[in-house]
Design an enzyme around this catalytic site. Structure first.
Site, PDB file in Angstrom:
ATOM      1  N   ILE A 208     -24.952  41.179 -11.334  1.00 45.87           N
ATOM      2  CA  ILE A 208     -25.042  42.307 -12.256  1.00 45.87           C
ATOM      3  C   ILE A 208     -24.824  41.830 -13.682  1.00 45.87           C
ATOM      4  O   ILE A 208     -24.127  40.847 -13.923  1.00 45.87           O
ATOM      5  CB  ILE A 208     -24.022  43.414 -11.851  1.00 45.87           C
ATOM      6  CG1 ILE A 208     -24.167  44.659 -12.727  1.00 45.87           C
ATOM      7  CG2 ILE A 208     -22.606  42.879 -11.829  1.00 45.87           C
ATOM      8  CD1 ILE A 208     -23.396  45.878 -12.216  1.00 45.87           C
ATOM      9  N   CYS A 209     -25.423  42.538 -14.631  1.00 44.72           N
ATOM     10  CA  CYS A 209     -25.252  42.318 -16.063  1.00 44.72           C
ATOM     11  C   CYS A 209     -25.865  40.977 -16.488  1.00 44.72           C
ATOM     12  O   CYS A 209     -27.062  40.768 -16.327  1.00 44.72           O
ATOM     13  CB  CYS A 209     -23.773  42.447 -16.432  1.00 44.72           C
ATOM     14  SG  CYS A 209     -23.456  42.744 -18.184  1.00 44.72           S
ATOM     15  N   ALA A 210     -25.079  40.053 -16.996  1.00 44.08           N
ATOM     16  CA  ALA A 210     -25.605  38.743 -17.393  1.00 44.08           C
ATOM     17  C   ALA A 210     -25.619  37.757 -16.233  1.00 44.08           C
ATOM     18  O   ALA A 210     -26.235  36.697 -16.321  1.00 44.08           O
ATOM     19  CB  ALA A 210     -24.773  38.168 -18.542  1.00 44.08           C
TER      20      ALA A 210
ATOM     21  N   HIS B 274     -28.673  42.702 -17.888  1.00 46.39           N
ATOM     22  CA  HIS B 274     -28.328  43.296 -19.170  1.00 46.39           C
ATOM     23  C   HIS B 274     -29.453  42.983 -20.155  1.00 46.39           C
ATOM     24  O   HIS B 274     -29.978  41.858 -20.145  1.00 46.39           O
ATOM     25  CB  HIS B 274     -26.992  42.730 -19.677  1.00 46.39           C
ATOM     26  CG  HIS B 274     -26.455  43.511 -20.816  1.00 46.39           C
ATOM     27  ND1 HIS B 274     -26.825  43.259 -22.118  1.00 46.39           N
ATOM     28  CD2 HIS B 274     -25.588  44.554 -20.846  1.00 46.39           C
ATOM     29  CE1 HIS B 274     -26.205  44.115 -22.912  1.00 46.39           C
ATOM     30  NE2 HIS B 274     -25.441  44.913 -22.169  1.00 46.39           N
TER      31      HIS B 274
END
Length: 185
Positions: free
Chosen positions: A101-103, A122
């Site tokens: 998730i995200c970066a 992200h």
């Protein structure tokens, strides 16, 4: 029992980490938080967590899913950890579920497991992704990715659905009442 490993490096994103662990445990998974180093680890917002084990102690165990939280410098720290990269390559070779998730999809890219895969991340790292999708949660085979702390609940519930099925996901969500933005099923 389904087993899940969450490698935890200094600078992890707190919401992404705790939400995943909480929701998967509510579903009945055995989730192991494994630190890349000893002692409490401080997240990107200054919240410390004491992992249950060290990564090196659990690397030979079999897991149904590995989940990488994002955050900075947590993602950078995961990218630099050869044990994490080897773990991801092994999980991929076995077609075991891998989530980021995200970066953290950057770590999957560094492990060489994103070729011919659609992912999300992200927006700050989307240009580093090979085939990027705007969706909040993307599933491509055994790779599951999500955008940010704001999508952590959807991401976590999707992981429950993948591991346990739609009924279990719905049951867990009856307790937490998340508004899901993805199309379950």
């Amino acid at each position: 029992m389904k087993t899940v490993l969450v490698p935890l490096a200094p600078g992890f994103e707190e919401i992404e980490t705790i939400t995943v662990v909480d929701i998967l445990r509510r579903a009945g998974a055995r989730v192991t938080l494994a630190g890349t180093q000893e002692g409490p680890l401080e997240g990107s917002r200054g919240i410390s967590i004491l992992p249950e084990d060290l990564l090196e102690n659990v690397l030979q165990e079999e897991f149904d899913l590995v989940v990488l939280p994002g955050g900075q410098p947590g993602t950078d720290n995961l990218q630099k950890d050869a044990r994490v990269i080897q773990l991801l390559k092994r999980m991929d070779s076995l077609n075991k579920h891998i989530a980021a998730i995200c970066a953290a999809p950057l770590v999957l890219k560094d492990a060489g497991i994103l070729e011919n895969r659609c992912v999300t991340s992200h927006p700050s790292v989307q240009n580093d992704m090979i085939t990027y999708k705007e969706e909040r949660v993307v599933v491509d085979g055994h790779i599951i990715t999500s955008k940010s702390p704001g999508t952590a609940m959807e991401f976590s519930l999707k992981l429950v659905e993948i591991l346990f099925g739609r009924e279990r996901m719905d049951l867990v969500n009856k307790g937490v009442l998340a508004k899901l933005e993805f199309n379950p099923g």
